[in-house]
Design an enzyme around this catalytic site. Structure first.
Site, short mmCIF file in Angstrom:
data_model
loop_
_atom_site.label_atom_id
_atom_site.label_comp_id
_atom_site.label_asym_id
_atom_site.label_seq_id
_atom_site.Cartn_x
_atom_site.Cartn_y
_atom_site.Cartn_z
N GLU A 1 0.97 -0.95 -0.07
CA GLU A 1 0.07 -0.02 -0.01
C GLU A 1 1.07 1.14 -0.04
O GLU A 1 1.59 1.55 1.08
CB GLU A 1 -0.90 -0.01 1.18
CG GLU A 1 -1.91 1.06 1.22
CD GLU A 1 -2.04 1.60 2.46
OE1 GLU A 1 -1.95 2.93 2.41
OE2 GLU A 1 -2.64 1.17 3.25
N CYS B 1 -3.31 7.51 5.37
CA CYS B 1 -3.25 7.09 3.92
C CYS B 1 -4.30 7.66 3.13
O CYS B 1 -4.28 7.52 2.04
CB CYS B 1 -3.23 5.45 3.82
SG CYS B 1 -2.45 4.62 4.99
#
Lengths: 483, 483
Positions: free
Chosen positions: A226, A263
């Site tokens: 990620e 994120c």
């Protein structure tokens, strides 16, 4: 040589534990996960104190993160007790199969083997030593070698001790978990032949480097990275007309949450020109208290990256953001559609921290090129009033293709731990867009199908035995359906 | 420049079709698949004649392969009509979510976008232009650019014409399918930024080269490569005692089927020493009629690779295999456990064609090192009498870890098209061991999850709308389960 030897030992021990752990009962793995959750809660006060000292994060946030981490572990425990994760399919011998004899075929998912997990800086519990990736891999039956994040070393060791203790109490085999530290050690871990998959949360640069290493191995392994995500927000003209101030304040709230170190922080908002969106956002920023970044290194990176926006001709600095004694206030930039399109690659790069860019568009015909010019992301947010809003169909279609989660009239921060969560997206958001790293379906990264053909019942795994003694959910004789 | 321009056009057209095709109804995609199946059947005689001329395969085999290909297409049509492939999950807003508010979250799978498919030589229908990978990708809603195999160019073009016609009749958008030819064109296709995934069936060398290209892209894509597989067979002492002759004949039958040109051909058998297994297999080989290989190039490769076995000291040539006028008889080699272990990497390499190796072991304690020394494979076959057979547990445990399908008292050739089929396995069997390339679950390679958060019902895809108007199978509010 100290580094690699440590990695070798950890990886070999994981390989040695893999079969016994993979064949261990779902109940025993659930106990392990629950044991870790209980251990985190039992040592909550000491863990939070260590985390506060190492991460600059406030106590309430860290308390909540322990709650989330414990919840994740228990959600995976429930999942493995249910047996749903093995996705059992039973196809009995089929006399009507038109291509000759169809044998008895039964399929279920098995663990892939030892998994390398790289902890993140920004979630010292939930994406770290006992975080979601570790929980998913252990739930799947995969030993874990955990590369600690250097931003919170003492907390990593304290958490690892809890995992070790829970593993011993649950009777898990030696080697089922190990903590390693150091960047070159992390590289050696991904290169180690015993590892069967890797999971990573971090920067685009670091993640891509490890992805490349995983792909170049003699025997390549999947690398679930990620990486960076700019998480665009689209405001329709109709929504701006109705509630521009509320949306601008919401944007700043989401942008500044956790000092912008999520994120899913919304980094770019596309708002109609002439609605005063940027000024209202600036006013909201002026009310945000300064916040400290997770580490000195992250602060430095954040300050250096300010040039990415301000160095582009046609980008106006609305609020530069201040830094004082390590604490920062949010930064805000503004530009127009033409400038964004001319520099979309540079302006789509994530700036980790409380920084945002407002792109003002003139009319809805600009939305298609803007939406398709932005880098793929974890999330895609839209503020609209109704299905007929101008450009909405385009925004949603682009979002389906270029993100993993579309949020309607909400904000991308605050990721729910749910089976319906997708925390992932096309590259560069992740290196493996078919999988989520949050929620129980994240277990799918660490399981692979094995088919059993013509087996006597007593040699089948219990999940596939005819009598279904574990009562796992199964799909049976699907191939007969509507033939 | 002719090559890449063709590739550019095909890839851009696929990108242009992706959204409309991805959003097309499941029913219309099912019609497309059924139209291709009907087209293959309607032109069966001409297709079979072309295939016989180009592939050396016998008529009955090709007729059967058209049946299988049509069955695959219709199985995918049934799947997309059912809506099961989108794996819909609905989680309503949850007031009891312990970490704050849980929003309405709904998840389903969407097509990944344009897919590059590489046709195989050995299944001119079932793994070629309108084969399983094409069917899976079209079923998922992904446009396909198909790289033809040079071993059957006319058949590829004739099949492509059928796909184009079916696409037009089903009202699919322009660009949903294209055929390209040429090796450098194939490379350019994997490199093309518009492609979102690639599927390949072929050699380890060619597949690894393309995998590396896919991983090195600025934006990497998943490469689903089915590469080489040696498909080991294990015969327990008890099984050999009971029916060594039957097993030896079965082994040769499976080995020689289709002149050994199946991905699942059993290339190595581990049989107890002193049971005469190799001599019985040799006798069975002597009764096998010579068969022609698919192409001159494949024949040459096969003959050259004979040295791989015969060049190893300690490997005996039981039957060298004959070649006369392009037709070959099976070859058989024999060695002992120690020789195999000393050269396991070389002896585990697939030899594409009717060639087999018998490894004689002395006692069951040798089975663990032998089984763990062999390369990972698509399949893993065991012949045994009962659960208590010596070494059986070890063989099965290794098979679970090192293959995708374990066959009990049967043979790996003859792959059933079934939802419970796993045609895949750890590297080097494939480059993506979490996925099958045969059976309807193969669609999972071309679908990625997207989560919808807080959506008004009228903006949700019908698969996720509250009333479930398409009546797709859904999992609902799983997260409440046994909380």
């Amino acid at each position: 040589m100290a580094g690699p030897a440590v990695v070798d030992r950890a990886a070999e021990a994981a390989a040695g534990a893999a079969r016994a752990f993979g064949e261990s009962s779902a109940a025993s793995r659930a106990e392990l996960l629950e044991g870790i959750a209980a251990g985190l809660e039992a040592e909550r006060a000491a863990l939070v104190a260590t985390a506060m000292a190492e991460t600059n994060l406030p106590e309430a946030r860290l308390q909540g993160e322990i709650d989330r981490t414990a919840y994740q572990l228990r959600a995976f425990a429930r999942l493995v007790r249910s047996g749903r994760h093995v996705r059992a399919i039973v196809e009995h011998p089929d006399p009507d199969y038109p291509l000759g004899e169809a044998p008895d075929l039964r399929l279920m998912l098995h663990p892939v083997g030892p998994v390398a997990v790289f902890a993140a800086s920004n979630f010292p519990f939930a994406f770290s030593v006992a975080g979601g990736d570790t929980a998913a891999a252990l739930a799947a039956g995969c030993p874990v070698v955990l590369k600690a994040h250097p931003a919170h070393p003492e907390l990593s060791r304290a958490t690892a001790a809890i995992v070790h203790r829970a593993a011993a109490e649950a009777g898990a085999p030696e080697g089922v978990f190990a903590l390693i530290e150091g960047q070159s050690e992390g590289v050696a871990l991904v290169e180690h032949p015993a590892m069967r998959a890797a999971a990573f949360t971090g920067s685009l640069q670091g993640g891509r480097a490890l992805f490349d290493i995983a792909a170049r191995r003699a025997s390549p392994i999947p690398f679930y990275g990620e990486l960076g995500s700019v998480n665009p927000v689209f405001v329709t003209a109709e929504a701006a007309r109705d509630r521009v101030d509320e949306i601008a304040r919401g944007f700043v709230g989401s942008l500044a949450l956790g000092t912008g170190q999520f994120c899913t922080k919304p980094g770019i908002v596309f708002a109609p020109a002439g609605t005063g969106f940027a000024d209202r956002a600036a006013a909201a920023i002026d009310a945000v208290a300064p916040g400290r970044m997770l580490s000195e290194r992250i602060l430095e990176g954040y300050l250096e990256r300010g040039d990415v926006f301000s160095g582009v001709a046609g980008v106006e600095v609305v609020r530069p953001g201040t830094e004082s004694d390590g604490a920062v206030t949010p930064a805000l930039f503004r530009t127009d559609a033409a400038t964004f399109l001319a520099h979309s690659e540079r302006l789509s790069e994530e700036r980790f921290g409380p920084s945002g860019l407002v792109v003002e568009y003139d009319d809805e015909t600009q939305l298609a090129p803007l939406a398709s010019g932005i880098a793929a992301s974890l999330t895609w947010t839209v503020h609209a009033t109704a299905p007929g809003d101008g450009g909405l169909d385009t925004i949603l279609a682009e979002g389906r293709e270029r993100s993993g989660r579309i949020i309607f009239n909400g904000w991308p921060t605050g990721v729910t731990v749910s089976p319906a969560m997708m925390h992932g997206g096309p590259y560069p958001a992740t290196t493996a867009s078919l999988h989520t790293s949050v929620g129980t379906t994240a277990i799918g990264r660490f399981l692979r199908p094995v088919s059993y053909q013509g087996f006597p019942d007593e040699l089948l795994p219990p999940e596939l035995a005819e009598a279904n003694p574990l009562a796992v959910p199964r799909e049976t004789d699907l191939s007969r359906e509507s033939r």
